[in-house]
Design a protein around this motif. Structure first.
Motif, PDB file in Angstrom:
ATOM      1  N   ASN A 202      21.262  48.136  48.564  1.00  0.00           N
ATOM      2  CA  ASN A 202      20.736  49.431  48.133  1.00  0.00           C
ATOM      3  C   ASN A 202      20.377  50.254  49.363  1.00  0.00           C
TER       4      ASN A 202
ATOM      5  N   THR B  92      10.020  58.414  52.828  1.00  0.00           N
ATOM      6  CA  THR B  92       9.185  57.995  51.703  1.00  0.00           C
ATOM      7  C   THR B  92       8.807  56.529  51.895  1.00  0.00           C
ATOM      8  N   ASN B  93       7.947  56.030  51.034  1.00  0.00           N
ATOM      9  CA  ASN B  93       7.504  54.638  51.149  1.00  0.00           C
ATOM     10  C   ASN B  93       8.656  53.656  50.982  1.00  0.00           C
ATOM     11  N   ASP B  94       9.625  53.991  50.123  1.00  0.00           N
ATOM     12  CA  ASP B  94      10.756  53.090  49.912  1.00  0.00           C
ATOM     13  C   ASP B  94      11.710  53.064  51.100  1.00  0.00           C
ATOM     14  N   GLN B  95      11.644  54.078  51.945  1.00  0.00           N
ATOM     15  CA  GLN B  95      12.570  54.156  53.075  1.00  0.00           C
ATOM     16  C   GLN B  95      12.047  53.451  54.320  1.00  0.00           C
TER      17      GLN B  95
ATOM     18  N   GLU C 137      19.091  53.080  49.501  1.00  0.00           N
ATOM     19  CA  GLU C 137      17.964  53.980  49.289  1.00  0.00           C
ATOM     20  C   GLU C 137      16.620  53.280  49.367  1.00  0.00           C
ATOM     21  N   SER C 138      16.618  51.965  49.483  1.00  0.00           N
ATOM     22  CA  SER C 138      15.357  51.223  49.575  1.00  0.00           C
ATOM     23  C   SER C 138      15.503  50.098  50.583  1.00  0.00           C
ATOM     24  N   CYS C 139      14.664  50.131  51.605  1.00  0.00           N
ATOM     25  CA  CYS C 139      14.758  49.081  52.622  1.00  0.00           C
ATOM     26  C   CYS C 139      14.097  47.790  52.145  1.00  0.00           C
ATOM     27  N   LEU C 140      13.405  47.841  51.016  1.00  0.00           N
ATOM     28  CA  LEU C 140      12.758  46.642  50.488  1.00  0.00           C
ATOM     29  C   LEU C 140      13.778  45.597  50.046  1.00  0.00           C
ATOM     30  N   THR C 141      15.030  46.021  49.872  1.00  0.00           N
ATOM     31  CA  THR C 141      16.071  45.083  49.430  1.00  0.00           C
ATOM     32  C   THR C 141      16.814  44.447  50.603  1.00  0.00           C
TER      33      THR C 141
ATOM     34  N   CYS D 163       9.934  49.908  55.798  1.00  0.00           N
ATOM     35  CA  CYS D 163       9.367  48.608  55.461  1.00  0.00           C
ATOM     36  C   CYS D 163       9.392  47.693  56.679  1.00  0.00           C
TER      37      CYS D 163
END
Length: 696
Positions: free
Chosen positions: A114, A53-56, A116-120, A58
């Motif tokens: 997190n 997904t987009n959150d996965q 579940e999100s690579c943005l972090t 970056c």
């Protein structure tokens, strides 16, 4: 007094080279990170890799554009979203007497709270050091991700971001100060390092390959092994010149088996060899157990990876002898390896018909990295192919036709059921294997089923096909040489001298009776190809026909009698029949073309049917010489092919044109149909010759 000008070495790497200086990709069961030096950023991908997904996914920028990353690393069994990066400052001096050499090398630690999100994900720490060399900076990360080891030419250090004194340095670790590390891997209790040691300028062999077994606290070298080629090998002629700087020629690869840490692979492309080592003595003894090579080429072992305790992958590249030009790349897959080493023949090779190289991936592959049972593949453009392991009965397809739409910038394999005629009985990335001759399987099978011995079950069989499908129908007839006596009138008595009494009369009656009997049987000896031997005559080859073999000038006009049969042959419509035997190929995946004046012209099927694992197709073909292309746009196994031709028979008041009808099966019980096969089909007809060539 002369003035000496000292030119300090400046670090200025090629940021477009994804193969230079170290590993630009690392992955585990949590994340994959790739360094893009030309864009000064990291590409990060979180699991699950096959459902991005987009959150996965970056991008994370470097500290700044002066930081060049040699290598990235992750813990193979880490349970947190962490990774490390080591590199040098672009433009920094490497001259030890230059004050700007200070802080020219860095190591950074990245973390995300997190998963579940690579943005972090962000850079948590970065530390700088001063090194006087630039080319040999190898980093490994402990399986837990708790620390990293950095191995250089004249120094080694341990980096632990979770303690206050993060860097522990040892400047006198290597027993030979000329040692340059080229590759390494780390286990819970030990590290394997492969590199080169100099033999001195006076030696004909300038350097030697050496492998060290060291402790993870960088205090002890437990064991080492040095490569010594046999005198009769081509490797004994190698000089190892020009090893002072980094080059693909002297790159190496190392991987410790995460499923069985007593097994280690070391690849040395310059030697075209992969070495298998066994670790014993509680992780303190290193022993070579076997080695394999790929002939007289160079590049084998560019990458190595363990995929299970008995499964491995080897990147088999080929270069010119000087490594100046890349030639080809393959990934050799091994399964069910013995505990003592490697086998010479791989189980499968990627690319293959089930796992082609996707169009998104460059043919030139640089490295491979294991992700548990899966594999990450890096190409020369910095693009990554993820081949995700599948369970028994399924294979990891790299055919993008099966790929669902995804936001992932990586190319990721998809899970596909094993084709009928194949099977796979273990977890892994390798393709499904063909069922051996005498057995068969259905779609998604984990084993093969024995066939009835009276049926046709070749390699890769999908069903039990009746033997009658292989029967040959032939119209060929070997016409005999015409005997000296060929005409009935030559047999009859036409003259007599003098009739003498009753004896002559009786003889004449007998002769006439015999002549009548002979003539009756002689007339029945037609057509020649349908009758047997002439047992009523002294010459059993006697036929009611005359055969001639002569060259006839094309300038001579045909007679009226000849024109009739020529016209009948010209008007006879030929139909080509192509039957695919023991297969699940569908009519919808088949097509055909005819070559006309160098152009491909489609030919439409007049019939196509699928029944009992046999596909029967037919189409009209021209009389003159023709090349026909029969295309099967599928990868399903085909046990055999049966080719035949038919044409209707006709007759008029003076001539009869027989019906055309013949066929022949082409197969080998221990083989399946190749991707490209050709069959030359030649027809020789009475008074007319024609040739049709079919390419399958």
């Amino acid at each position: 007094m002369a003035n000496l000008s000292i030119c300090a070495a400046i670090f200025n790497p090629d940021t477009n080279d994804y193969d230079a200086y170290g590993l630009k990709i690392a992955a585990n069961n949590i994340l994959l990170v790739e360094s893009h030096s030309n864009a000064y950023e990291f590409l990060i991908l979180l699991t699950p890799y096959d459902n991005v997904t987009n959150d996965q996914q970056c991008f994370l920028s470097y500290t700044d554009e002066t930081h060049y990353v040699h290598s990235v690393g992750v813990g193979s069994h880490a349970n947190e979203t962490n990774f490390y990066a080591v590199g040098q400052i672009i433009g920094a001096s490497l001259d030890p007497i230059d004050s700007s050499v200070s802080n020219n090398t860095f190591i950074a630690f990245y973390h995300s709270p997190n998963a579940e999100s690579c943005l972090t994900i962000s850079q948590i720490l970065i530390d700088y050091m001063s090194l006087t060399q630039r080319d040999f900076l190898v980093m490994v990360v402990h399986p837990t991700g708790q620390f990293a080891l950095v191995l250089a030419e004249n120094v080694v250090f341990k980096y632990n971001p979770f303690v206050s004194s993060r860097i522990t340095t040892n400047t006198s670790f290597w027993p030979d100060i000329s040692f340059t590390p080229r590759a390494a891997d780390i286990d819970t209790n030990f590290t394997i390092v492969a590199g080169l040691v100099s033999n001195g300028a006076s030696s004909s062999i300038r350097a030697s390959v050496i492998v060290y077994l060291i402790d993870n606290n960088l205090r002890h070298i437990y064991s080492n092994w040095t490569y010594k080629p046999s005198n009769s090998s081509w490797q004994s002629q190698l000089t190892f010149s020009g090893t002072n700087g980094w080059s693909v020629k002297y790159s190496m690869s190392v991987d410790i088996n995460n499923f069985d840490p007593t097994r280690v692979l070391v690849g040395v492309p310059y030697l075209n060899t992969v070495f298998h080592f066994v670790i014993s003595g509680s992780g303190t003894i290193l022993t070579l157990s076997s080695q394999i090579d790929n002939g007289n080429s160079v590049g084998f072992g560019k990458g190595v990876a363990w995929l299970a305790s008995d499964q491995a992958a080897i990147l088999a590249n080929r270069y010119t002898s000087t490594f100046s030009l890349w030639l080809s790349s393959q990934i050799w897959l091994y399964t069910q390896l013995p505990t003592i080493g490697l086998t010479s023949a791989p189980t499968a090779i990627i690319p293959n018909n089930q796992q082609p190289l996707p169009s998104t991936i460059n043919n030139q592959l640089l490295n491979i990295r294991p992700i548990s049972n899966s594999l990450a593949v890096l190409d020369v453009t910095g693009t990554t192919l993820l081949i995700v392991s599948t369970e028994p009965g399924f294979y990891a397809s790299t055919d993008t036709r099966f790929s669902a739409e995804s936001v992932s910038t990586h190319t990721i394999s998809t899970k596909q059921a094993c084709l009928a005629g194949t099977m796979k009985n273990n977890i892994g990335i390798y393709p499904c294997a063909l069922c051996p001759s005498g057995s068969r399987s259905s779609r998604g099978s984990i084993n093969c089923t024995r066939c009835n011995s009276s049926t046709f079950c070749p390699l890769g069989a999908v069903a039990e096909v009746a033997q009658r499908e292989l029967e040959t129908v032939s119209q060929a007839y070997a016409y005999p040489t015409s005997p000296d006596v060929t005409s009935f009138e030559d047999i009859l008595l036409t003259e007599g001298d003098i009739w003498i009494g009753g004896l002559v009369t009786i003889a004449l009656v007998v002769l006439v009776a015999q002549a009548y009997n002979f003539s009756t049987k002689f007339v029945a000896q037609y057509p020649a190809e349908k009758v047997g031997d002439s047992n009523f005559a002294c010459d059993i080859s006697l036929r009611n026909a005359v055969f001639e073999t002569v060259l006839q000038s094309l300038a001579i006009p045909r007679s009226n009698d000849e024109s009739v049969i020529y016209d009948m042959l010209t008007n006879q419509q030929w139909t080509l029949h192509v039957n695919l035997l023991n297969t699940e190929v569908a009519c919808s995946s088949m097509s055909s073309n005819q070559f006309i004046d160098g152009l491909l012209v489609p030919i439409n099927f007049i019939a196509c049917s699928e029944n009992n694992s046999t596909v029967k197709s037919s189409f009209l073909v021209p009389h003159d010489v023709a090349t026909i292309q029969f295309i099967i746009n599928d990868i399903k196994p085909i046990g055999g092919v049966k080719i035949g031709m038919t044409g209707p028979g006709t007759e008029n008041n003076t001539s009869i044109l027989k019906e055309l009808g013949f066929s022949q099966a082409f197969y080998n019980s221990n083989r399946t149909l190749a991707q490209t096969a050709s069959v030359a089909l030649q027809l020789t007809l009475k008074n007319l010759g024609g040739t049709v060539t079919i390419y399958l």
